[in-house]
Design a protein around this motif. Structure first.
Motif: not given
Length: 259
Positions: A47-53
């Protein structure tokens, strides 16, 4: 936590079996570089804050190196650009349980979920693809399914996944209950979430089941509903909240369970 720090820390935690990855920026910690060291990892909650592809793809690829992974819960949005990465999970031969918080892709892309053919448990919380149930019929080992949000059409789930032993429905109708009775002969337990307009009496036709769980929260269940439920065999009233447990207990609710 930077990549080098992660490598240093997790290289000493090779016996770790459970990892709850929450509130991190994936790009800051290079998880894909060090998670492969956790060869005994069995459960991974992501459950991370933000992830790029790019980072997400690297992570999913790295999971294919975890031989003992049995449960994976992912809250990151999976869309048409990244759904193909679920193919990596098909090499996790011990993976039995998948939970998705957010899905957004075309219905035919459900085939990527069905590539994990050894799944026995599958849960959906939110989704923008409501017609994927027929694809799930390929999961012949599936025994437990949770439709926790308004995700897939209940009737399609019930008439497609007829070998289920456990079913969780958040939204339901009298028609759903009747269809369960005629279409799911192997069902041994069901969990439904109560709302004030639900027709509790409809559950009577499922009295053959060893366990019927009715989940409630926020003081929604009034004394007359408790009384109706207690007339149905094998019913448990369940709640996650102390307030509701005390509230229901004050009405002398039998078979009350806090989960």
């Amino acid at each position: 936590m930077k990549g080098d720090e992660g490598n240093q820390i997790f290289s000493n935690l090779t016996k770790l079996q459970f990892l709850y990855f929450d509130r991190f920026f994936l790009s800051d910690c290079n998880i894909s570089q060090w998670i492969t060291k956790l060869v005994n990892l069995q459960c991974f909650v992501f459950e991370p804050y933000d992830v790029d592809d790019e980072d997400f793809i690297a992570l999913m690829k790295s999971l294919s190196s975890l031989p003992n992974l049995t449960e994976f819960h992912i809250s990151h949005l999976i869309n048409s650009d990244t759904v193909w990465t679920l193919d990596y999970l098909s090499t996790c031969s011990n993976l039995k349980s998948l939970t998705f918080d957010n899905l957004s892709f075309a219905e035919e892309e459900f085939q990527y979920i069905t590539s994990v053919t050894h799944l026995t448990q599958l849960k959906f919380w939110n989704s923008w693809c409501t017609d994927g149930a027929p694809y799930l019929a390929k999961l012949t080992n599936l025994k437990s399914f949770g439709n926790h949000g308004k995700v897939l059409d209940n009737k399609e789930i019930i008439t497609t996944l007829t070998n289920l032993e456990n079913l969780h429905l958040r939204f339901w109708t009298d028609g759903d209950i009747n269809t369960i009775q005629t279409s799911m002969p192997h069902l041994t337990s069901i969990t439904i979430e109560y709302a004030p307009n639900d027709n509790i009496i409809a559950l009577t036709c499922l009295s053959r089941l060893p366990l019927i769980q009715v989940a409630t929260a926020k003081g929604l269940m009034k004394p007359n509903v408790v009384e109706e439920l207690q007339r149905i065999p094998n019913v448990q009233i369940v709640t996650r909240y102390d307030y509701d447990y005390q509230y229901l207990e004050s009405y002398e609710a039998q078979f009350l369970v806090k989960v």
